[in-house]
Design a protein around this motif. Structure first.
Motif, PDB file in Angstrom:
ATOM      1  N   UNK A   1       9.382   0.520   2.963  1.00 54.42           N
ATOM      2  CA  UNK A   1       9.574  -0.199   4.223  1.00 54.42           C
ATOM      3  C   UNK A   1       9.288  -1.683   4.045  1.00 54.42           C
ATOM      4  N   UNK A   2      10.066  -2.511   4.726  1.00 52.13           N
ATOM      5  CA  UNK A   2       9.762  -3.935   4.813  1.00 52.13           C
ATOM      6  C   UNK A   2       8.932  -4.103   6.079  1.00 52.13           C
ATOM      7  N   UNK A   3       7.620  -4.126   5.932  1.00 53.22           N
ATOM      8  CA  UNK A   3       6.718  -4.178   7.077  1.00 53.22           C
ATOM      9  C   UNK A   3       6.821  -5.482   7.857  1.00 53.22           C
ATOM     10  N   UNK A   4       7.385  -6.520   7.274  1.00 52.15           N
ATOM     11  CA  UNK A   4       7.492  -7.816   7.944  1.00 52.15           C
ATOM     12  C   UNK A   4       8.787  -7.978   8.727  1.00 52.15           C
TER      13      UNK A   4
ATOM     14  N   UNK B   1       8.589   8.056  20.054  1.00 50.30           N
ATOM     15  CA  UNK B   1       9.344   6.896  20.511  1.00 50.30           C
ATOM     16  C   UNK B   1       8.352   5.937  21.157  1.00 50.30           C
ATOM     17  N   UNK B   2       8.428   4.668  20.744  1.00 49.16           N
ATOM     18  CA  UNK B   2       7.483   3.663  21.221  1.00 49.16           C
ATOM     19  C   UNK B   2       8.214   2.470  21.811  1.00 49.16           C
ATOM     20  N   UNK B   3       7.637   1.921  22.879  1.00 51.70           N
ATOM     21  CA  UNK B   3       8.157   0.726  23.539  1.00 51.70           C
ATOM     22  C   UNK B   3       7.235  -0.430  23.141  1.00 51.70           C
ATOM     23  N   UNK B   4       7.797  -1.413  22.414  1.00 50.17           N
ATOM     24  CA  UNK B   4       7.020  -2.530  21.896  1.00 50.17           C
ATOM     25  C   UNK B   4       7.621  -3.847  22.373  1.00 50.17           C
ATOM     26  N   UNK B   5       6.826  -4.920  22.395  1.00 49.60           N
ATOM     27  CA  UNK B   5       7.366  -6.228  22.808  1.00 49.60           C
ATOM     28  C   UNK B   5       8.460  -6.702  21.855  1.00 49.60           C
ATOM     29  N   UNK B   6       9.458  -7.372  22.387  1.00 46.82           N
ATOM     30  CA  UNK B   6      10.527  -7.938  21.544  1.00 46.82           C
ATOM     31  C   UNK B   6       9.887  -8.890  20.551  1.00 46.82           C
ATOM     32  N   UNK B   7      10.407  -8.906  19.335  1.00 45.34           N
ATOM     33  CA  UNK B   7       9.857  -9.752  18.291  1.00 45.34           C
ATOM     34  C   UNK B   7       8.803  -9.044  17.461  1.00 45.34           C
ATOM     35  N   UNK B   8       8.483  -7.796  17.819  1.00 47.10           N
ATOM     36  CA  UNK B   8       7.508  -7.033  17.031  1.00 47.10           C
ATOM     37  C   UNK B   8       8.073  -6.740  15.658  1.00 47.10           C
ATOM     38  N   UNK B   9       7.201  -6.444  14.734  1.00 44.11           N
ATOM     39  CA  UNK B   9       7.569  -6.156  13.350  1.00 44.11           C
ATOM     40  C   UNK B   9       7.386  -4.673  13.071  1.00 44.11           C
ATOM     41  N   UNK B  10       7.905  -4.234  11.926  1.00 44.54           N
ATOM     42  CA  UNK B  10       7.786  -2.834  11.529  1.00 44.54           C
ATOM     43  C   UNK B  10       6.315  -2.442  11.440  1.00 44.54           C
ATOM     44  N   UNK B  11       5.476  -3.338  10.958  1.00 37.97           N
ATOM     45  CA  UNK B  11       4.049  -3.040  10.864  1.00 37.97           C
ATOM     46  C   UNK B  11       3.441  -2.745  12.232  1.00 37.97           C
ATOM     47  N   UNK B  12       3.936  -3.398  13.288  1.00 38.32           N
ATOM     48  CA  UNK B  12       3.451  -3.134  14.640  1.00 38.32           C
ATOM     49  C   UNK B  12       3.835  -1.725  15.089  1.00 38.32           C
ATOM     50  N   UNK B  13       5.041  -1.291  14.728  1.00 35.22           N
ATOM     51  CA  UNK B  13       5.492   0.051  15.093  1.00 35.22           C
ATOM     52  C   UNK B  13       4.667   1.115  14.366  1.00 35.22           C
ATOM     53  N   UNK B  14       4.371   0.870  13.084  1.00 34.73           N
ATOM     54  CA  UNK B  14       3.558   1.810  12.315  1.00 34.73           C
ATOM     55  C   UNK B  14       2.154   1.889  12.913  1.00 34.73           C
ATOM     56  N   UNK B  15       1.606   0.754  13.303  1.00 30.20           N
ATOM     57  CA  UNK B  15       0.280   0.738  13.914  1.00 30.20           C
ATOM     58  C   UNK B  15       0.284   1.459  15.259  1.00 30.20           C
ATOM     59  N   UNK B  16       1.341   1.267  16.052  1.00 33.90           N
ATOM     60  CA  UNK B  16       1.437   1.928  17.353  1.00 33.90           C
ATOM     61  C   UNK B  16       1.501   3.439  17.196  1.00 33.90           C
ATOM     62  N   UNK B  17       2.057   3.898  16.083  1.00 35.12           N
ATOM     63  CA  UNK B  17       2.169   5.332  15.835  1.00 35.12           C
ATOM     64  C   UNK B  17       0.933   5.881  15.124  1.00 35.12           C
ATOM     65  N   UNK B  18      -0.136   5.118  15.084  1.00 33.34           N
ATOM     66  CA  UNK B  18      -1.382   5.612  14.526  1.00 33.34           C
ATOM     67  C   UNK B  18      -1.559   5.392  13.045  1.00 33.34           C
ATOM     68  N   UNK B  19      -0.629   4.751  12.399  1.00 28.09           N
ATOM     69  CA  UNK B  19      -0.733   4.505  10.961  1.00 28.09           C
ATOM     70  C   UNK B  19      -0.173   5.645  10.148  1.00 28.09           C
ATOM     71  N   UNK B  20      -0.113   5.428   8.842  1.00 25.92           N
ATOM     72  CA  UNK B  20       0.458   6.436   7.948  1.00 25.92           C
ATOM     73  C   UNK B  20      -0.557   7.538   7.675  1.00 25.92           C
ATOM     74  N   UNK B  21      -0.061   8.716   7.333  1.00 23.30           N
ATOM     75  CA  UNK B  21      -0.946   9.827   6.983  1.00 23.30           C
ATOM     76  C   UNK B  21      -1.517   9.595   5.596  1.00 23.30           C
ATOM     77  N   UNK B  22      -2.565  10.326   5.283  1.00 28.00           N
ATOM     78  CA  UNK B  22      -3.237  10.178   3.992  1.00 28.00           C
ATOM     79  C   UNK B  22      -2.258  10.476   2.864  1.00 28.00           C
ATOM     80  N   UNK B  23      -2.211   9.600   1.893  1.00 27.53           N
ATOM     81  CA  UNK B  23      -1.353   9.783   0.728  1.00 27.53           C
ATOM     82  C   UNK B  23       0.067   9.295   0.910  1.00 27.53           C
ATOM     83  N   UNK B  24       0.432   8.871   2.110  1.00 26.41           N
ATOM     84  CA  UNK B  24       1.797   8.392   2.347  1.00 26.41           C
ATOM     85  C   UNK B  24       1.902   6.934   1.908  1.00 26.41           C
TER      86      UNK B  24
END
Length: 180
Positions: free
Chosen positions: A85-88, A57-80
């Motif tokens: 997802x609509x990253x925008x 679970x991550x706390x991000x600034x309002x207005x953040x995008x899905x790509x920001x959440x993925x980055x906050x979680x360390x990015x996708x695993x290899x091969x994923x």
């Protein structure tokens, strides 16, 4: 006589043309509203799970995008893949982002609901799902999604009344078929 009439008519046409007048000076623009201090910035809480390096679970600034959440979680695993997802897309408070899921699946042990009796979550329903509601077409579904994105999600079902195109009668039809 005809030439004199034509000359008089031409004179009056020439005189009736508008003459340019100077524009009034521009009015000064009022000062922009003060932005909140950095300590009072609104936040959204999202759950990032699936094929991700650090799910949680991550706390991000309002207005953040899905790509920001993925980055906050360390990015996708290899091969994923993030293809589904609509990253925008802007994040909505309280939503879950599943990385690497190819199709939406119902949780184990829960029956798939009949679309006619299903109750949609206003904060997670897609525009296609919203169009399945009675009296909601493509335009109204887009307005509901736009309201959700610009206001950080719905906090109550009654906020549907604030969406352009939803009057009292339409709200009465929809309120039993949606939830927050």
């Amino acid at each position: 006589m005809g030439a004199l009439a034509a000359a008089v008519a031409a004179f009056f046409v020439w005189r009736s043309q508008p003459s340019p007048e100077p524009l009034p000076p521009p009015t000064p623009v009022s000062q922009p509203p003060r932005t909140p201090s950095p300590t009072a910035v609104a936040k959204v809480t999202v759950h990032v799970t699936g094929k991700i390096r650090k799910p949680g679970v991550y706390l991000l600034p309002a207005g953040s995008r899905v790509t920001d959440a993925v980055a906050a979680a360390g990015g996708v695993t290899r091969g994923a893949s993030t293809g589904a997802l609509n990253l925008a897309r802007r994040l909505i408070d309280g939503e879950q982002i599943v990385v690497g899921a190819t199709t939406a699946q119902a949780p184990q042990g829960s029956p798939i609901a009949d679309p006619a009796t299903a109750v949609l979550d206003l904060n997670s329903a897609t525009t296609d799902q919203l169009e399945q509601l009675p009296g909601v077409g493509e335009v109204l579904a887009a307005r509901i999604a736009e309201f959700r994105d610009t206001h950080g999600g719905f906090t109550t079902v009654e906020q549907l009344r604030e969406v352009t195109g939803i009057g009292p009668r339409k709200y009465d039809e929809l309120k039993a078929k949606v939830r927050v």
